[in-house]
Design an enzyme around this catalytic site. Structure first.
Site, short mmCIF file in Angstrom:
data_model
loop_
_atom_site.label_atom_id
_atom_site.label_comp_id
_atom_site.label_asym_id
_atom_site.label_seq_id
_atom_site.Cartn_x
_atom_site.Cartn_y
_atom_site.Cartn_z
N LYS A 52 0.85 -1.19 0.00
CA LYS A 52 0.00 0.00 0.00
C LYS A 52 0.88 1.24 0.00
CE LYS A 52 -1.87 2.43 3.27
NZ LYS A 52 -1.81 3.82 2.68
N GLU A 100 10.97 1.01 9.78
CA GLU A 100 11.90 2.13 9.58
C GLU A 100 11.09 3.38 9.86
OE1 GLU A 100 13.37 5.09 8.81
OE2 GLU A 100 13.55 4.81 6.65
N CYS A 139 14.35 10.92 6.30
CA CYS A 139 14.61 10.43 7.67
C CYS A 139 16.06 10.62 8.08
CB CYS A 139 14.24 8.96 7.78
SG CYS A 139 12.52 8.61 7.41
N GLU A 166 10.70 15.02 15.36
CA GLU A 166 10.99 15.11 13.93
C GLU A 166 10.14 16.21 13.30
OE1 GLU A 166 12.04 11.80 10.59
OE2 GLU A 166 10.18 11.50 11.70
#
Length: 476
Positions: free
Chosen positions: A175, A248, A282, A379
């Protein structure tokens, strides 16, 4: 006129069964470019049924045949580069040249690596570990795997997921992120021309569709690249079925800069590596940790480099990086920039790009932040770099490691002994020395702590998609 997208199941595009849709919006213009279905249980069931049926034959295909298919897909990616670039640009607004170089060309190269890795699975040598018996190890594919990819690098993340899984002999239901499905659908169509039907299936949808994938009884493994929260949900739901997970989950990368570094070179590189893809990476530089004696000088160098970077143009050829991907993320970042603590100082940037119609944010440098600040701890996923001071190596390590993320980091120094100490003591899955962000197919990518577990790229990632079986024969 926007197109209506379909799932790719059992080698063909098919309409989703549900009645709910969502708009796919260009982050450059804010206009709708496609309509995507929100796939429901019947669609997910059909995709997993196709993958189960295909696995019965695909698991026994020789490594050389899997290699041939992966090499053919790499060739097709290059042949259809323009189509892949346009499909992704519609959804991400990334500069076309960046998509062509960093995702299509790099993705084809990575597929060719995985094609070779398909023929290099390793195990212990056969031997008599017990008298009168010979033992050896088989590495086998897991079976059907579910994969969920993010919106920051849609095509590259799809390659990182399907490459090792297919090389190891698995079949897939994938997906893509709801805001960036189109390049993955082009990839699926190309894969359908070289792989048997059902080996790679793509279902479209939102978080509810992803939940159906992770909770489905079929997959032996669920792999996701995404936020920590998304990874936590995947791990929790996969635990109910005792499924393997591969997570991840992002990063908050520090770059530690010492006074003996080449400061001009470091400043230029850190702005490049901190604003690449609008900071939506990331591994992007987000925290610059600078030796106290050069702090002010280095901040001036960073600011000068940041002011050279261009963004906000509707013509992507004029941009060094494009917009943030979607309005929800854009609004979150803008709110963070409005709420910068009073003790911090915006040196440059700190606002949406002037005169831009899309979700563009200026390259931003913020000094005076404290370790406990949200800008340091959480983040941001934007072209925003914070700067902190340190006086000793111990303090630099403490500041660097003092976040929950542990994906990537770098140290900038000409002192080899110091560099060796920092590569040991920085608690991150990757440590660069006098560079940052660069990745190669042969080396593993993955983090520790809240950045998740499991490795993308390299032979290690292929092993993630295998199981180990012990075989013992009696010799008499």
């Amino acid at each position: 006129m926007s197109s209506r997208l379909e799932n790719f199941i059992n080698g063909a595009f098919v309409e989703a069964t549900g009645s709910s849709d969502m708009d796919v919006v260009s982050p450059v213009s804010g206009e709708r470019v496609a309509v995507s279905p929100i796939s429901e249980a019947a669609d997910v069931d059909a995709a997993f049924a196709a993958a189960r049926e295909a696995f019965a034959a695909w698991k026994s295909v020789t490594p050389s045949e899997r290699q041939r298919c992966l090499l053919a897909l790499a060739d097709k990616m290059e042949e259809h580069s323009d189509e892949l670039v346009e499909a992704q640009h519609r959804n991400t607004g990334q500069p076309r040249r960046i998509i062509a170089e960093e995702e299509v060309a790099a993705g084809a190269d990575q597929l060719r690596f995985f094609a070779g890795a398909a023929r290099l699975l390793e195990g212990r040598g056969a031997a008599e570990y017990m008298g009168g018996h010979t033992s050896y190890v088989r590495r086998e594919p897991l079976g059907v795997v579910a994969q969920i990819t993010p919106w920051n690098f849609p095509l590259m993340m799809a390659i990182w997921k399907i490459g090792p899984a297919l090389a190891a002999g698995n079949t897939i239901v994938l997906k893509p992120a709801e805001s960036t499905p189109e390049s993955t659908l082009v990839l699926a169509r190309l894969a359908g021309e070289v792989f048997p039907a059902g080996v790679l299936n793509v279902v479209l949808g939102d978080g509810s569709t992803g939940k159906l994938l992770t909770e489905h009884p079929t997959p032996a493994m669920v792999a996701i690249t995404g936020s920590v929260r998304a990874g936590q949900h995947v791990a929790a739901s996969a635990a109910e079925g005792v499924k393997r997970t591969h997570l991840e989950l992002g990063g908050k990368a520090p770059a530690v800069v010492f006074a003996d570094a080449d400061l001009a070179k470091a400043a230029e590189a850190l702005i490049t590596f901190g604003t690449f893809n609008a900071g939506q990476d990331c591994t992007a530089v987000t925290r610059v940790i600078v030796e106290d004696s050069i702090h002010d000088e280095f901040v001036d160098l960073l600011a000068a480099e940041a002011r050279k970077v261009t963004t906000g143009h509707s013509d992507d050829a004029k941009n060094d990086f494009g917009p943030l991907n979607n309005v929800r993320h854009y609004e979150t970042v803008c709110t963070k920039l409005k709420n910068i603590p009073a003790h911090a100082t915006v040196v440059t940037g700190g606002a949406p790009s002037e005169d831009a119609t899309g979700f563009f944010v200026e390259p931003t440098i913020i000094t005076g932040v404290r370790q406990e600040d949200e800008l340091v701890q959480e983040e941001t996923f934007a072209p925003v770099l914070t700067v902190q001071r340190f006086s000793t190596e111990e303090e630099a390590i403490e500041l660097s490691n003092g976040v929950e993320y542990a994906l990537a980091s770098s140290v900038w120094t000409t002192n080899h002994t110091r560099a060796m100490r920092f590569t040991r003591d920085l608690d991150f899955g990757c440590v660069w020395v006098n560079t940052h962000l660069l990745l190669v197919a042969e080396m593993p990518h993955g983090g520790f702590k809240s950045s998740g577990y499991g490795k993308d790229l390299s032979n290690y990632s292929v092993e993630e998609y295998t199981r180990v079986k012990h075989i013992m024969h009696a010799l008499d």
